[in-house]
Design a protein around this motif. Structure first.
Motif, PDB file in Angstrom:
ATOM      1  N   LEU A  18       0.975  -1.441   0.364  1.00  0.00           N
ATOM      2  CA  LEU A  18      -0.009  -0.246   0.262  1.00  0.00           C
ATOM      3  C   LEU A  18       0.974   1.019   0.158  1.00  0.00           C
ATOM      4  O   LEU A  18       2.294   1.079   0.321  1.00  0.00           O
ATOM      5  N   ASP A  19      -0.029   2.557  -0.243  1.00  0.00           N
ATOM      6  CA  ASP A  19       1.153   3.747  -0.197  1.00  0.00           C
ATOM      7  C   ASP A  19       1.440   3.898   1.107  1.00  0.00           C
ATOM      8  O   ASP A  19       0.596   3.263   1.909  1.00  0.00           O
ATOM      9  N   ASP A  20       2.671   3.970   1.792  1.00  0.00           N
ATOM     10  CA  ASP A  20       3.005   3.993   2.909  1.00  0.00           C
ATOM     11  C   ASP A  20       1.949   5.480   3.190  1.00  0.00           C
ATOM     12  O   ASP A  20       1.780   5.436   5.060  1.00  0.00           O
ATOM     13  N   THR A  21       1.959   6.394   3.065  1.00  0.00           N
ATOM     14  CA  THR A  21       1.191   7.696   3.978  1.00  0.00           C
ATOM     15  C   THR A  21      -0.735   6.986   4.142  1.00  0.00           C
ATOM     16  O   THR A  21      -0.895   7.173   2.933  1.00  0.00           O
ATOM     17  N   CYS A  22      -1.466   7.763   5.134  1.00  0.00           N
ATOM     18  CA  CYS A  22      -2.150   7.305   5.289  1.00  0.00           C
ATOM     19  C   CYS A  22      -2.828   8.935   4.360  1.00  0.00           C
ATOM     20  O   CYS A  22      -2.037   9.547   4.190  1.00  0.00           O
TER      21      CYS A  22
END
Length: 109
Positions: free
Chosen positions: A43-47
């Motif tokens: 997943l993209d690491d940034t929430c």
């Protein structure tokens, strides 16, 4: 359907034990690798709620919980699973070849 995505090696299988999270980079992407029961997801690491690194989060029952406000995403789909998260996280295609873990943006190519 032919897989035309451009995969990049981002880790080794032995780097990520079941239940572990790992931060990696590929080109300009910041990615959270997740080993869920021996299956690797990305997943993209940034929430999407606030700027927090999901790789600092926790895996609970197929969801990754953000360390900042406790929002969560489904590991397999990136879909919001717990408020305050309402925007899905970008997911990456993952394939394993031998010891190499490779990731690519979905729909690339």
């Amino acid at each position: 359907m032919t897989d035309t995505a451009t995969y990049q090696t981002v880790a080794k299988v032995s780097d990520l034990e079941p239940g572990e999270l790992m931060y990696v980079e590929a080109d300009d992407a910041f990615i959270c690798l997740i080993n869920m029961d021996g299956e690797i997801h990305a997943l993209d690491d940034t929430c999407t709620h606030e700027e927090a690194s999901l790789s600092d989060g926790t895996i609970i029952d197929g969801e990754i919980e953000c360390p900042l406000h406790g929002g969560a995403f489904e590991v397999r789909t990136g879909l919001p699973a717990n408020f305050p998260v309402v925007v899905p996280a970008e997911t990456y295609a993952v394939k394993v070849e031998g010891e190499r873990v490779m990731a690519a943006k979905r729909g690339e190519g």
